[in-house]
Design a protein around this motif. Structure first.
Motif, PDB file in Angstrom:
ATOM      1  N   VAL A  58       0.756  -1.264  -0.254  1.00 53.50           N
ATOM      2  CA  VAL A  58       0.011  -0.057  -0.052  1.00 53.50           C
ATOM      3  C   VAL A  58       0.978   1.305   0.129  1.00 53.50           C
ATOM      4  N   ARG A  59       1.880   1.301   0.813  1.00 52.48           N
ATOM      5  CA  ARG A  59       2.837   2.186   0.872  1.00 52.48           C
ATOM      6  C   ARG A  59       3.655   2.720  -0.548  1.00 52.48           C
ATOM      7  N   GLU A  60       3.940   1.479  -1.050  1.00 56.50           N
ATOM      8  CA  GLU A  60       4.617   1.318  -2.646  1.00 56.50           C
ATOM      9  C   GLU A  60       3.559   1.964  -3.506  1.00 56.50           C
ATOM     10  N   LEU A  61       2.379   1.563  -3.317  1.00 49.73           N
ATOM     11  CA  LEU A  61       1.285   1.937  -4.464  1.00 49.73           C
ATOM     12  C   LEU A  61       1.061   3.399  -4.438  1.00 49.73           C
ATOM     13  N   VAL A 355      -7.413  -4.200  -2.126  1.00 50.56           N
ATOM     14  CA  VAL A 355      -6.994  -5.561  -2.017  1.00 50.56           C
ATOM     15  C   VAL A 355      -7.956  -6.615  -2.221  1.00 50.56           C
ATOM     16  N   ASN A 356      -7.558  -7.564  -3.419  1.00 53.78           N
ATOM     17  CA  ASN A 356      -8.095  -8.642  -3.788  1.00 53.78           C
ATOM     18  C   ASN A 356      -9.474  -8.417  -4.550  1.00 53.78           C
ATOM     19  N   VAL A 357     -10.486  -7.663  -4.211  1.00 56.68           N
ATOM     20  CA  VAL A 357     -11.765  -7.265  -4.622  1.00 56.68           C
ATOM     21  C   VAL A 357     -11.322  -6.340  -5.788  1.00 56.68           C
ATOM     22  N   PRO A 360      -5.662  -3.669  -7.112  1.00 56.49           N
ATOM     23  CA  PRO A 360      -4.226  -3.847  -7.468  1.00 56.49           C
ATOM     24  C   PRO A 360      -3.367  -4.840  -6.623  1.00 56.49           C
ATOM     25  N   ILE A 361      -3.641  -5.131  -5.466  1.00 60.45           N
ATOM     26  CA  ILE A 361      -2.934  -5.930  -4.557  1.00 60.45           C
ATOM     27  C   ILE A 361      -3.838  -7.117  -4.340  1.00 60.45           C
ATOM     28  N   MET A 362      -3.130  -8.305  -4.476  1.00 60.37           N
ATOM     29  CA  MET A 362      -3.929  -9.665  -4.026  1.00 60.37           C
ATOM     30  C   MET A 362      -2.956 -10.384  -3.118  1.00 60.37           C
ATOM     31  N   THR A 363      -3.825 -11.172  -2.501  1.00 60.20           N
ATOM     32  CA  THR A 363      -3.174 -12.009  -1.142  1.00 60.20           C
ATOM     33  C   THR A 363      -3.675 -13.309  -1.222  1.00 60.20           C
ATOM     34  N   GLU A 364      -2.941 -14.352  -0.501  1.00 62.92           N
ATOM     35  CA  GLU A 364      -3.450 -15.627  -0.366  1.00 62.92           C
ATOM     36  C   GLU A 364      -3.416 -15.850   1.076  1.00 62.92           C
ATOM     37  N   PRO A 365      -4.331 -16.117   1.743  1.00 63.07           N
ATOM     38  CA  PRO A 365      -4.492 -16.390   3.277  1.00 63.07           C
ATOM     39  C   PRO A 365      -3.399 -17.108   3.839  1.00 63.07           C
ATOM     40  N   GLY A 366      -2.722 -16.735   4.754  1.00 57.52           N
ATOM     41  CA  GLY A 366      -1.489 -17.404   5.128  1.00 57.52           C
ATOM     42  C   GLY A 366      -0.192 -17.461   4.361  1.00 57.52           C
ATOM     43  N   GLY A 367      -0.457 -16.647   3.010  1.00 58.28           N
ATOM     44  CA  GLY A 367       0.461 -16.617   2.003  1.00 58.28           C
ATOM     45  C   GLY A 367       0.674 -15.262   1.674  1.00 58.28           C
ATOM     46  N   PRO A 368       1.279 -15.200   0.378  1.00 60.46           N
ATOM     47  CA  PRO A 368       2.257 -13.872  -0.113  1.00 60.46           C
ATOM     48  C   PRO A 368       1.122 -13.090  -0.518  1.00 60.46           C
ATOM     49  N   THR A 373      -1.280  -6.399 -12.480  1.00 54.99           N
ATOM     50  CA  THR A 373      -0.600  -5.469 -13.533  1.00 54.99           C
ATOM     51  C   THR A 373      -1.144  -4.007 -13.487  1.00 54.99           C
ATOM     52  N   VAL A 374      -2.495  -3.742 -12.923  1.00 52.99           N
ATOM     53  CA  VAL A 374      -2.689  -2.385 -12.613  1.00 52.99           C
ATOM     54  C   VAL A 374      -2.104  -1.774 -11.497  1.00 52.99           C
TER      55      VAL A 374
END
Length: 507
Positions: A58-61, A355-357, A360-368, A373-374
């Protein structure tokens, strides 16, 4: 190869670059909050259960503001459910997105997250199932320093200092029949005016956003804005716009030209608002808050929702997690160009969502967590745009589209910051198959060098980033960028977005 030219008028800037242009949107929808920004069991979670890997992105965005907690969600939300001891918070059904809301993340958690990231909150009040008293109660809880029932309640919840939220949305998409508590324009306008005037009695320096149309395709578009502003003009500061675009049936050319529709949408709302102001003989100018915009494959979501079971109530289900490709990123970059170009009237914007919805940022529960691209055109525009927006006159070939007629293949905007001696050119090539050589006359800026030129493109316009390959699509150095005597030449690949950062005055 196609050729295009650009000339910058440095003498008459459009407006300042507004930092609120680079806002985002967090709604209690799908996995935006839960397993998005908040996941207490995640390896990177802090003491408040907030994912630090997501916070870093989010900071980088470069996000400056965040609209919360909706969206459609807000029209059935009871803010009191999300404050106080977590073990005492009620579990509710969310009718907007047909899911279960645990309320383990609420107002104070959101404000803590905002403070950690130096983000300005933009709060939405429920004008669907609720109204005047509930909005005043929420305002008192958030902003009053102390010594009253609700401000002291906030202090007892561990937040003695007021949240001091300045910008408030008066409901969400109240023109939409899908909205809980949907109203006609006159009824909503009167309700919003009542709430707005009372809120400003409590805190005269608030900035209030009244609901405009949910999109320019709404049958009530135009008349809705006029009627609502007739009721609220003296009490509000902004009117909202929402727009989403998608590629339909492989029609890439029309998709790449969609921002021409966004431009027309903005111009139409400005004209309507100014006409109402003239009729009311009010010299104030209503500003625009484009507080929902993005690429969203809405038709796909609607098809999926039509077959979903009605008895399946889940916590944070995976919904509208669109996976974005190169073409999507180019359109997002073009939408940012449109927002900047209209900075004289569009003074706030929120990309939906964070995030996710549709994010621009996607996550995996417990993961990365990883960048879609956007992510890249947003982050680079937020980082490079500063100072003033300048008028850029583009001459370019046109591309025929089924939806929007003839569309110029090149669109651009330029910003210049005299305080830093920096300037930036943002440009898209909408051609589906032809590179373009752009000749940009920047002599009015007195540029001295190219600090950086980056282009987002790919031989496969449908290439996307994934958890397994998170950097398949990233901006690359554009070595064709060349500056000579104030004229910039750069080659733009087909279906591409480019930023060129320039130095000036020897800096």
């Amino acid at each position: 190869m196609l050729n295009a030219s650009l000339r910058v008028d440095a003498a008459t800037p459009v407006a300042l670059v507004h930092r609120r242009t680079f806002g985002s949107f967090v709604e209690h929808m799908g996995r935006c909050v839960y397993t998005g920004i908040h996941e207490p069991d995640h390896p990177t979670a802090d003491a408040d259960g907030l994912r630090r890997d997501v916070a870093a992105l989010v900071r980088e965005l470069g996000v400056t503001t965040v609209r919360y907690p909706g969206g459609n969600f807000v029209s059935g939300y009871r803010w009191e459910d999300g404050v106080g001891p977590k073990e005492q918070r009620p579990v509710r059904r969310d009718l907007a997105w047909h899911s279960i809301e645990t309320n383990q993340f609420g107002l104070n958690e959101f404000m803590t997250w905002c403070r950690n990231l130096d983000i300005e909150p933009m709060m939405a009040a429920n004008l669907g199932t609720r109204g005047l008293q509930e909005a005043l109660d929420l305002l008192e809880y958030c902003n009053h320093p102390g010594g009253t029932h609700l401000s002291d309640l906030r202090a007892s919840h561990g937040h003695p200092d007021p949240h001091d939220i300045r910008m408030w949305c008066l409901g969400n998409e109240m023109d939409g029949p899908w909205q809980i508590g949907h109203l006609d324009a006159r009824s909503y306008g009167r309700k919003a005016a009542q709430v707005a005037r009372a809120m400003k009695m409590a805190d005269r320096d608030l900035e209030l956003v009244v609901c405009g149309s949910s999109g320019s395709a709404m049958s009530t578009f135009g008349q809705w804005e006029a009627t609502v502003l007739e009721e609220t003009y003296d009490a509000v500061d902004h009117i909202s716009l929402h727009a989403y675009y998608e590629e339909h049936d492989g029609d890439l050319a029309s998709f790449l030209g969609a921002t021409t529709d966004m431009d027309h949408f903005i111009d139409s709302v400005v004209s309507t608002a100014d006409a109402v102001g003239a009729r009311l003989r009010d010299p104030k100018r209503i500003q625009l808050s484009f507080d929902e915009w993005n690429v969203w494959y809405l038709s796909r979501h609607q098809a999926e929702a039509a077959v979903q079971p009605t008895d399946d109530w889940r916590i944070a289900p995976r919904v509208i997690e669109d996976r974005y490709n190169v073409a999507d990123a180019v359109v997002v970059g073009n939408m940012l160009i449109s927002l900047l170009r209209h900075s004289d009237r569009v003074t706030a914007a929120s990309q939906a969502q964070l995030v996710n919805v549709i994010a621009p940022i996607m996550t995996e529960p417990g993961g990365p967590a990883w960048r879609q691209t956007v992510f890249h055109p947003f982050a680079l525009t937020a980082g490079s745009a500063s100072g003033h927006v300048l008028r850029a006159e583009v001459t370019a070939p046109v591309q025929e589209t089924d939806r929007y007629g003839e569309v110029p293949v090149v669109d651009s905007v330029v910003t210049s910051d005299p305080d830093t001696g920096r300037a930036a050119l943002f440009v898209v090539n909408r051609s589906t198959d032809q590179p373009v050589t752009l000749d940009a006359d920047l002599r009015g800026l007195a540029p001295t060098g190219v600090a950086r030129a980056l282009t987002l493109a790919n031989d496969d316009v449908y290439a996307a980033n994934t958890m397994e390959n998170p950097d398949r699509v990233t901006p690359r150095d554009n070595k064709s960028a060349h500056l000579d005597a104030g004229r910039l030449s750069v080659t733009l690949p087909p279906v591409s977005w480019t930023v060129v950062d320039l130095t000036a005055d020897g800096r």
